[in-house]
Scaffold this motif. Structure first.
Motif: not given
Length: 941
Positions: A102-112, A117-121, A184-187, A318-323
């Motif tokens: 599995v992969a540990v992931q940090a994800f941010a759909s909106r950036v601050d 143009d990098w979003a989503p991260l 993993h998509g574009d991560a 930037t608000h990061w979400l983890y999963g």
């Protein structure tokens, strides 16, 4: 940053002297080579002299994992500092509920704070069982009193340190074609120990002289196999030496070097901060990092450094979400540029090494797909050669150990690959299995190997089995990867899923869907017999809208405005696309909330149009129901329509607003206020733009026809809402197109407004056909008339008449080149144009074959002559018509007839005069009917 001067003696003095003599004897410029060789030894000496034990590793290396298991058993450290993004620490305990990899992931759909143009991260750190980091994590989390500290920069700093001018944040040069390879998509991937030469010439040299094709095979033969059974000191010294070599022989990439050194300063700063606050002696701790960073020469290196602490910049807003998301061997290889099958080979090597060494690897308690944790060894480890403390001299000077041929293993691979090839359509036989076995041994001998490696076996299988290539069939090399475990895909357990994903699993369970199955599941829903399943059906339609194509595919049933299927059939592949469901959980708590947020974002996006907003209204009505959100989105559609300066989306706007109006008229007592505003705003908007788009060469016919369709189709509703028809008449009068197709479209618009009678329109078309200079352009006029059926459907008989006349009179040189254009037009507008044309053609054509011989097209029939009839009836009706001739003149004009009347008071001649009189005489029932309506009696003739 240069390293500290080496001590005059030390355990590596003899090796340093030997390397210096070799540089003097063999190099043209001994000073440069002497500095590199002795510097490598100095790096090893410096790393090993550090009080905090540094454990160098390579990513997904079985040798590193074995050495880690042995060292953890022997040292039993109290604190483990791990090179991994520090903000990922809370997720590691959830690995108990997952099946690796599995992969540990940090994800941010909106950036601050990062470029928009990098979003989503997205950042992922894949974890496999055959990795040193997993062994360290399992030991630390399941051993009482042991603390695991992640010391690498945070995921936010990963993007802070990227150049601002780069086009993207993920390397997408080679997009994986395999579905599992795209997990993993574009991560952006982060992992421990990326050991690969940055110097292309060095890598090419090693591959050439090692007689291998890619770096993973070289590493397995010359590093993995020799270090699999090495003692701890030998392993550490060799890994640091390799890291120092690749660090010193690398191109001058200032950005990459700066980022690597920033990471090292960051890690050592975090380590020193934790040591200062925890009070744990450095000798009881272990620092697990990549071998490249173990040979670091930054000033903050080491616990005894006097350099000031590194200043760590704050994170952005930037608000990061983890999963956790599922991963696979193929995804890891595609993410980090490894050779196809290398991670599978590493996994096979790990399992064999564990069985051979007697080690029981560490596992998290409750880890899915494995046994309980361990950490004991039942076999003594060989000691390194050479003086005490120096293992490099013996390792570098000793010949490689040659393992005996494991015939049982190779024979099993050969039989299994033939069986797997047969299942995939290859005509393989027992003879092929023998050929693979012998060819693998032959290839190993040619490459100076005593025992065939999995790479030799794969080459032999391709040579002996893949005699032809069939499109769509898995190639033999991929089958070899599957045989070695390459098709293994991890899975995130229920307890580790985000709340939205768990809610989806719970709501789909009554439908019989098992989200843990990776295959495609076919489900049947009879909503009439089981109405309690309607909620599950609604969820499937919402997920189909939110998830990528292919995850959910309806086989039977549809969901449209005002329509609900009573029976549905679905193909569900949620188990194969678990990552997309997990990332959907980063956006909200429930599917309904996420759908509502996405619809709102779609209409507020910078490139949103009125068509997009109307589509969002439809989705809100069909998927969510209710009026609140639909009215909000509809109000936004009005704003977007009024702000548009082009009519590119006019066909889509017309199609959707028609459907929405029909839906509201069928289900609501009155139209919503936003619909009324949209009609009035659209009427004024399109009237304003009409002269411009008629003259604009860039605007297509389809767009202009859709505008006229909106204006004429919504005219009655717009008039009832207060719009002025004069605005449309002025817009048409101000339109002066030059293109023949638009001219014909303008004629149709004027006809619809009553400004161009049908007789005049027919005369204009006849004049065009009679003019030899215009005949080549006549098909363009016809295209405009065909398009005119959208705004003026009553022209269908006339269009059929003109088309028939064109096919009869146009020369082949003009007609044949135009046919593809006509066919393309009818195909694009098949739903709206073709039925009307076919219907009108059916009315004109004879119904039987015998009638075809005597059939004369209506548009070619001779004009009827006045018929002599008895004296016209004289009475109140006749007097009324004579007293008010304007009514008959208007009717006659609409019918294309011209009539003249006798003087007032004069006796009407027999049969009347002109065409009007002939018409009345030929149809005496008409005056009778009018008289009956007026309650007047007509005397019998």
């Amino acid at each position: 940053m240069t390293a500290a001067p080496p001590p005059p003696g030390g355990p590596f003095a003899a090796l340093r002297a030997q390397l210096g003599d070799a540089a003097t004897a063999f190099a043209d410029t001994p000073d440069a080579l002497h500095g590199i060789l002795t510097g490598m030894v100095d790096d090893v000496d410096r790393a090993l002299a550090e009080e905090l034990e540094i454990f160098p590793v390579c990513h997904h290396s079985p040798a590193s994992a074995l050495a880690m298991v042995r060292r953890l058993r022997e040292k039993q450290p109290k604190v483990i500092y791990l090179e991994l993004c520090e903000d990922l620490a809370p997720l590691l305990g959830e690995l108990r509920n997952c099946t690796l990899p599995v992969a540990v992931q940090a994800f941010a759909s909106r950036v601050d704070g990062h470029p928009a143009d990098w979003a989503p991260l997205s950042v992922v750190a894949p974890i496999t069982e055959a990795s040193a980091e997993y062994q360290a994590i399992a030991y630390a989390l399941d051993t009482p009193g042991v603390e695991l500290v992640l010391v690498d920069r945070s995921t936010d700093h990963v993007f802070q340190w990227l150049p601002r001018d780069r086009d993207g944040v993920a390397d997408t040069d080679a997009r994986p074609a395999d579905e599992d390879a795209a997990l993993h998509g574009d991560a952006v991937g982060v992992e421990i120990g990326d050991l690969r030469p940055g110097f292309a010439e060095l890598e090419a040299y090693l591959l050439h002289h090692g007689r291998v094709r890619h770096w993973s095979e070289w590493w397995d033969q010359y590093v993995e196999q020799p270090l699999a059974g090495a003692d701890h000191d030998t392993y550490r010294q060799v890994m640091v030496l390799i890291g120092s070599l690749f660090r010193r022989l690398r191109p001058a990439d200032a950005d990459r070097l700066d980022r690597d050194e920033e990471r090292e300063r960051y890690m050592w700063t975090r380590i020193r901060q934790h040591l200062a606050t925890s009070g744990v002696p450095a000798g009881e701790c272990l620092h697990v990092c990549g071998a490249f960073h173990a040979a670091s020469r930054v000033e903050q290196f080491g616990t005894g450094s006097d350099a000031p602490p590194y200043e760590i910049t704050p994170r952005t807003g930037t608000h990061w979400l983890y999963g956790l998301i599922p991963s696979s061997n193929s995804a890891i290889e595609a993410q980090f540029g490894l050779a196809a099958g290398s991670v599978s080979v590493a996994g096979a090597t790990w399992r064999k090494a564990v069985q051979r060494s007697g080690l029981t690897p560490y596992r998290l308690d409750g880890q899915r797909g494995g046994r309980r944790r361990g950490g004991r060894a039942r076999k003594a480890l060989p000691a390194g050669d050479g003086p005490a403390g120096d293992r490099l001299t013996g390792f570098l000077s000793a010949p490689p150990a040659l393992d005996a041929l494991d015939e049982a293993e190779l024979l099993g691979w050969s039989v299994d690959i033939v069986r797997l090839a047969r299942r995939n359509g290859y005509l393989a036989s027992t003879a092929d299995a023998i050929a693979v076995f012998e060819t693998a041994i032959l290839l190993a001998g040619l490459r100076n190997r005593a025992r065939p490696t999995p790479y030799d076996f794969a080459d032999a299988a391709v040579t002996c089995i893949e005699k032809d290539v069939v499109p769509g069939r898995r190639d033999v090399r991929r089958l070899c990867e599957i045989l070695l475990g390459g098709d293994r895909v991890g899975q995130v357990g229920y307890d580790a899923l985000p709340p939205l994903a768990r809610d989806v699993v719970d709501r789909l369970r009554p439908l019989g869907i098992d989200v843990e199955k990776r295959g495609v599941q076919r489900i049947l829903l009879d909503l009439r017999a089981q109405p309690e399943l309607a909620g599950g059906s609604d969820l499937l339609w919402m997920l189909r809208h939110l998830l990528p194509p292919g995850v959910l595919r309806p086989i039977m049933g549809e969901r449209r405005l005002g329509e609900r299927s009573v029976q549905e059939s679905w193909d569900v592949a949620l188990g194969r696309h678990q990552r997309t469901l997990i990332e959907l959980g980063y956006e909200g708590v429930t599917v309904e909330q996420v759908l509502e947020q996405r619809l709102r974002r779609s209409v507020r996006a910078p490139r949103a149009t009125a068509a997009v907003a109307l589509a969002a209204v439809e989705d809100a009505l069909t998927l969510l129901g209710g009026r609140r959100l639909a009215d909000e989105l509809g109000a936004r559609a009005v704003e977007l329509l009024a702000a548009e300066r082009t009519v590119d989306d006019a066909p889509e706007v017309l199609r959707r607003i028609r459907r929405l109006l029909a839906h509201y008229r069928a289900t609501e007592p009155a139209l919503p206020p936003w619909c009324q505003d949209f009609v009035t705003a659209g009427y004024a908007h399109y009237c304003t733009l009409l002269p411009t788009v008629f003259a604009d060469e860039e605007t297509g016919m389809r767009q202009v026809a859709a505008m006229l369709g909106f204006l004429f189709g919504m005219e009655s509703l717009a008039m009832s809402l207060g719009c002025d028809r004069t605005q449309l008449e002025l817009a048409v009068a101000q339109s002066h197109p030059e293109a023949p197709a638009k001219v014909a479209l303008l004629w149709a618009a004027r006809h619809q407004l009553g400004l161009l009678p049908l007789a005049e329109l027919r005369a204009r078309c006849a004049d065009l056909l009679a003019n030899p200079l215009v005949v080549p352009a006549f098909p363009q006029y016809l295209s405009g008339l065909v398009r005119a059926l959208e705004p003026v459907p009553t022209l269908a008989p006339f269009v059929v008449e003109v088309l028939s006349g064109a096919f009869a009179r146009l020369p082949d040189a003009v007609l044949l080149p135009w046919l593809p254009t006509l066919i393309a037009t009818l195909r694009d507008e098949a739903r709206d144009l073709v039925p009307a044309l076919v219907r009108e053609a059916g009315r004109s054509l004879p119904g039987t074959l015998p009638a075809l011989d005597a059939w004369v097209p209506p548009w070619q029939a001779p004009t009827p002559r006045p018929v002599t009839a008895p004296a016209a009836p004289v009475g109140p009706v006749h007097d009324l018509l004579v007293a008010h001739p304007a009514a008959c003149d208007a009717v006659a004009a609409l019918l294309g007839c011209a009539g003249d009347w006798p003087p007032t008071g004069a006796a009407a001649p027999a049969g009347g005069t002109g065409e009007v009189g002939a018409l009345l005489a030929a149809h005496p029932a008409v005056p009778d009917t009018v008289a009956a309506l007026l309650d007047r009696a007509v005397p019998a003739p």
